[in-house]
Design a protein around this motif. Structure first.
Motif: not given
Lengths: 78, 227, 489
Positions: B78, B128, B132, C39, C42, C417, C420-421, C432, C434-435, C438-439, C445
C-alpha cells in the motif's frame, strides 16, 4: 555494538531476579512479623476509617520529635 | 529492614524512584547511540521543508496520519518500502503518529504531486470522494514562519552537527545549503517559486511573487520530500 | 502542637480543585464529544474556522481531560485525603496553606495558557506532551509545589505510618516528575540562534530515540496518571464509604511494589533478540510473569473489601460507581496486555481499538472513581447532604450505557479496519483502497459519538448535583458523616 545489548540483557535478567526475590522476601517478612507478633499490619487499614482529627492515631509520631517543630526527619523537596 | 523503609518517607521515596528509574535506564539508554545513526546519504531538511513540517505540527496532522510503514506485505504494497530507523535521524520530533484515521504518509512524496495536494487541502472530497478529512483552506492564506524554520535548522546544525553546508554524497557539491539568514531566505523563496509554478491558486502565486510563502507551499514542499 | 479542641481539617484548597475538576471535565468532555461527532459528520469541522478542525481540537481534548480533569481530581482528593490519613490539618501550617493556594492558581494559569497556545497551534507535537518549553517550565514549578505540599504535610503528621494511599500519591509525584522532565527536554531555537519565534524549540532527541523516550513517557504517564493515583483514591474512599477496612492491608502493600516493579518493565520484550543465552531470556520472561502476580492484587483486594457487604451495592450508588470502576480497571488491564501480543498488535495498532481501550479505562475507571470521590467529599466539604440520590442513580446507568456503546463500537471498528487493511483478493492484491476502510466505519463512529454524548449528559448531571449540594443541600449533622454519604432522595 552487540556488547551493549549483551550487558543490557544481563542487567535486565539479574535485576528482574533481584526484584522478584526482594518482593517475595517482603511477603515472607509481612506474614512472619504478624505471626511472631512483632507487628500487625492489618491494623493500618483502620487509618482510612478512623480519620477524624480528634481520633487517636494508630501509631503516634513520637512526642520529643514532634516538639522540634516539625522539621525533623522530614525530607526536603527533591 | 522493610519496616525501617516504611517509616521513613524520604528513603521510601528514594526506593520508589530507584525502582521506577532503573527500568527506563536499561530499556532506553543502550539503544541510543545506534538508533540515532542516519542511513547513508540522508539529507537534512531544507528550511522550506522544516517550515512545512512546522505546519504539519501546527495543524497536528499526526492526530490522523502515521509516518511509519510496518514490515508487512499489506503495508509495503500500500505505502512502499517499510520504514528504517536511520531514515528518521533528522526528525525532531519524530512524527510517527499513533493512529491512522487517514493513510500513512511516510512515502507520500512517491505517489502524490503538488497539484494533487493543492486540490486535496482545499477540498479533500474533490480528489478522494467520501473523505472525512476537513479542508485546510487557511493554509492558503496563512504565511509560513520561515525565520523560525531557519532558527531550527541553525540550531540542529550547531548543536547536533546535522550536515548542512556539507558534501554528503561525495559528488563535490554542497547538498543542503543553509548559510546566513539572507541566503536561507532567498533559497527558501526559490524553492517556493518552483512549487507555486505547479499550483493554480492565484492568491498563492501572488503571495510568492511578493516574497511571502503561504503555509500550503511549505507543507507541499514537506510532503514532496517524504519519500 | 497544642491540643486545640476546635482544630478541624481545612478543605479550602480541596474545594478549589473540586471546582477545577468539574470545569475541566466539562471542557474536555464537550470537546471530546464534538471531535467524536466530527469523525462521523465531517461538516462539524468548520464551526470555528481554522481553530475547530479535528486535528487542532484533539490535543485540547486529551490535555483537557488528562492535565485538566484528572490532575485536578488527583489534587482535590490529595488535599482532602492527605490531611485525614496523616491526621493533620492544613490550618496548622500557614506555609503549606500558602503553597497550596499558589499551587492552585499557578496551575490554573498554566491551563489557560495551554488552551490558548494549543488552539493557536503552538505545539511540540509529541502526544500528551504538546506544551512548548516556557509552559513546560511552569508545569515543573507547579509540580514542585505539589511535592512541597506532600512532603511538608508528611513532615508535620501525627500518624507515624503512612497509609497505603499516601504511598500511591508519592509514587505519582515521583513517576510523573521523572517522565515529564526527560520527555520534554528541548532546545529553544531563538535562544541559540537569535532568529525566529521565542516559543519554538527543537526536541533533544531525534527520530527513533525520540520515539523511544516519548512512548516510555506515553505509556508510563498512563501508569502514573491514570492508575497509581486512582488506586490511591479507591484505597481511601471505598473503605471509608463502606465502613469496611481494606480486605488485606498486607496485600495492598505487596500490590504497590508489584505495580512499581512491573509497570516500567513492560518493554522487556525489546531484549528478546539480544545475545544473552536463551535460557536467561526465558527465565527473564518467567520472572516478569512472577512479578505480575502481586500487581493484580489491588483490584481483587477492592472487591474482597466488599465481602459480606454486597447489599451496599444496591443501597449505595457511590459503592456502585467504585465497584464498577474496579471492574473496568481489571478489564482494561487485561485488554492492554492482549493488545501488546505481537500478532494482535499487528492488527490493532493504528486502529480505533486503541482509543477504545483507552476510553474503557478512563471513562470506566478514572472518571467513575473521581466522580465517586467528589460525591463522597461534597457533603464533607460543604456540610450539606448530597442533593439527589435518584439523580446519582440515573447518572450511573446513563454513563454505563455510554461506556458500553463507546467501547463495543470501537472494538468492532478497530478490528474491522485492521482486517480490511490487510485483506487481499484471489490474486494477492490488496482488496480495499484506504477510503473504503474509512467509509465502512461511519456507523461505528456514529454509535461512539452517541455513547460519548450520553456520558457527557451524565457528567452534566454530576456537575448539577454537586452544584445543588453546595447551593441548596440540607445541612447535615457532623456525626452522620462517618461512613455512608448522606443523600436526599
Amino acid at each position: 555494538m552487540n556488547d551493549i545489548y549483551e550487558y543490557q540483557g544481563y542487567a535486565y535478567f539479574f535485576f528482574t531476579v533481584f526484584l522478584t526475590l526482594i518482593l517475595y522476601g517482603y511477603i515472607i517478612h509481612l506474614y512472619r512479623s504478624e505471626k511472631k507478633g512483632i507487628r500487625d499490619y492489618e491494623k493500618y487499614g483502620k487509618m482510612a476509617l478512623d480519620d477524624e482529627i480528634t481520633d487517636k492515631p494508630i501509631e503516634e509520631k513520637s512526642e520529643q520529635k514532634k516538639s522540634v517543630d516539625d522539621t525533623d526527619e522530614k525530607p526536603k523537596e527533591q | 529492614m522493610f519496616h525501617w523503609l516504611e517509616e521513613r518517607p524520604f528513603f521510601f521515596a528514594v526506593g520508589v524512584f530507584v525502582v521506577i528509574a532503573f527500568a527506563g535506564l536499561i530499556e532506553i539508554l543502550p539503544n541510543f547511540a545506534q538508533a540515532s545513526r542516519p542511513i547513508e546519504g540522508l539529507k537534512p531538511y531544507s528550511v522550506l521543508e522544516i517550515a512545512g513540517k512546522e505546519v504539519y505540527k501546527k495543524d497536528n496532522c499526526i492526530a490522523c496520519h502515521s509516518q511509519l510503514i510496518r514490515p508487512f506485505k499489506s503495508e509495503t504494497d500500500r505505502y512502499g518500502m517499510y520504514s528504517l530507523s536511520g531514515e528518521y535521524a533528522y526528525d525532531r520530533p519524530f512524527l510517527w503518529g499513533s493512529k491512522r484515521t487517514g493513510p500513512d504518509l511516510h512515502r507520500v512524496g512517491n505517489y502524490r504531486t503538488t497539484d494533487w495536494h493543492e486540490n486535496h487541502m482545499w477540498e479533500p472530497t474533490s480528489v478522494v470522494p467520501n473523505s472525512i478529512m476537513p479542508a485546510y483552506k487557511h493554509m492558503f492564506s496563512n504565511i509560513a514562519d520561515i525565520e523560525t524554520a531557519y532558527a531550527e535548522a541553525l540550531t540542529v546544525k550547531n548543536v547536533f552537527n546535522v550536515p548542512y553546508d556539507q558534501d554528503i554524497n561525495g559528488d563535490g557539491n554542497v547538498d543542503v545549503a543553509l548559510g546566513s539568514w539572507e541566503d536561507a531566505r532567498a533559497q527558501a523563496l526559490k524553492e517556493a517559486e518552483a512549487i507555486a509554478a505547479d499550483m493554480k491558486n492565484q492568491d498563492v502565486k501572488d503571495a510568492v511573487a511578493r516574497g511571502e510563502i503561504p503555509e500550503i507551499v511549505a507543507i507541499i514542499a514537506y510532503m514532496n520530500r517524504l519519500k | 502542637m497544642q491540643n486545640n479542641a476546635a482544630l478541624e481539617y481545612d478543605y479550602t484548597i480541596a474545594k478549589m480543585f473540586v471546582f477545577s475538576t468539574i470545569l475541566f471535565g466539562i471542557v474536555g468532555m464537550v470537546i471530546g464529544t464534538l471531535i467524536a461527532a466530527q469523525l462521523a459528520f465531517p461538516e462539524l469541522n468548520y464551526l470555528l474556522g481554522e481553530y475547530g478542525t479535528f486535528s487542532r481540537l484533539r490535543p485540547l481534548h486529551t490535555n483537557g481531560v488528562i492535565f485538566g480533569f484528572t490532575l485536578s481530581g488527583i489534587w482535590a482528593t490529595w488535599y482532602y485525603v492527605g490531611q485525614r490519613v496523616l491526621k493533620v490539618s492544613m490550618a496548622e501550617s500557614p506555609f503549606l496553606m500558602a503553597i497550596g493556594k499558589l499551587h492552585f492558581w499557578l496551575y490554573m494559569l498554566v491551563m489557560v495558557l495551554a488552551v490558548v497556545t494549543l488552539l493557536m497551534g503552538i505545539t511540540a507535537s509529541k502526544e500528551y506532551a504538546q506544551l512548548e518549553w516556557p509552559l513546560d517550565l511552569l508545569v515543573v514549578v507547579v509540580w514542585v509545589l505539589w511535592g512541597l505540599s506532600i512532603f511538608g504535610l508528611i513532615g508535620i503528621r501525627r500518624e507515624k505510618t503512612l497509609y497505603i494511599s499516601m504511598w500511591y500519591y508519592i509514587a505519582t509525584f515521583l513517576g510523573i516528575a521523572m517522565l515529564y522532565l526527560f520527555n520534554n527536554m528541548a532546545i529553544p531555537t531563538q535562544l541559540v540562534t537569535g532568529y525566529g519565534s521565542w516559543l519554538h524549540s527543537v526536541s533533544m532527541y531525534a527520530g527513533t530515540n525520540d520515539a523511544l523516550v516519548q512512548w516510555w513517557y506515553g505509556h508510563n504517564a498512563v501508569a502514573f496518571g491514570f492508575t497509581v493515583p486512582i488506586i490511591a483514591m479507591i484505597y481511601y474512599f471505598l473503605p471509608k464509604e463502606s465502613g469496611q477496612a481494606v480486605y488485606s492491608y498486607k496485600l495492598s502493600l505487596l500490590s504497590f511494589w508489584g505495580l512499581m516493579f512491573v509497570y516500567l518493565w513492560a518493554g522487556g520484550h525489546h531484549l528478546i533478540y539480544s545475545t544473552v543465552p536463551d535460557w536467561m531470556q526465558s527465565m527473564g520472561s518467567v520472572f516478569s510473569v512472577v512479578l505480575i502476580l502481586p500487581s493484580w492484587g489491588s483490584a481483587i483486594n477492592m472487591l474482597l473489601t466488599m465481602k459480606g457487604e454486597w447489599n451496599q451495592l444496591t443501597e449505595n450508588p457511590l459503592i456502585k460507581f467504585m465497584v464498577l470502576a474496579s471492574t473496568f480497571y481489571m478489564l482494561s488491564t487485561l485488554e492492554g496486555p492482549i493488545q501488546s501480543i505481537k500478532s494482535v498488535n499487528a492488527i490493532a495498532h493504528f486502529t480505533d481499538w486503541i482509543p477504545g481501550h483507552v476510553h474503557d479505562g478512563v471513562l470506566g475507571w478514572v472518571v467513575f472513581m473521581i466522580m465517586a470521590a467528589i460525591f463522597h467529599m461534597a457533603p464533607r466539604l460543604f456540610n450539606k447532604e448530597l442533593y439527589s440520590k435518584s439523580l446519582v442513580e440515573k447518572q450511573f446507568w446513563l454513563q454505563t450505557t455510554g461506556i458500553v456503546l463507546y467501547f463495543s463500537s470501537m472494538w468492532i471498528a478497530g478490528i474491522t479496519q485492521g482486517m480490511m487493511w490487510r485483506a487481499v483478493d484471489e490474486y494477492g492484491n490488496l482488496a480495499y483502497s484506504f477510503i473504503d476502510t474509512v467509509t465502512v466505519l461511519h456507523p461505528y463512529y456514529t454509535i461512539r459519538a452517541v455513547g460519548g454524548l450520553l456520558y457527557l449528559i451524565g457528567f452534566f448531571m454530576f456537575a448539577y448535583n454537586i452544584y445543588k449540594t453546595f447551593a441548596s443541600g440540607k445541612e447535615v449533622d457532623g456525626s452522620t458523616l462517618q461512613n455512608k454519604t448522606p443523600m436526599s432522595a
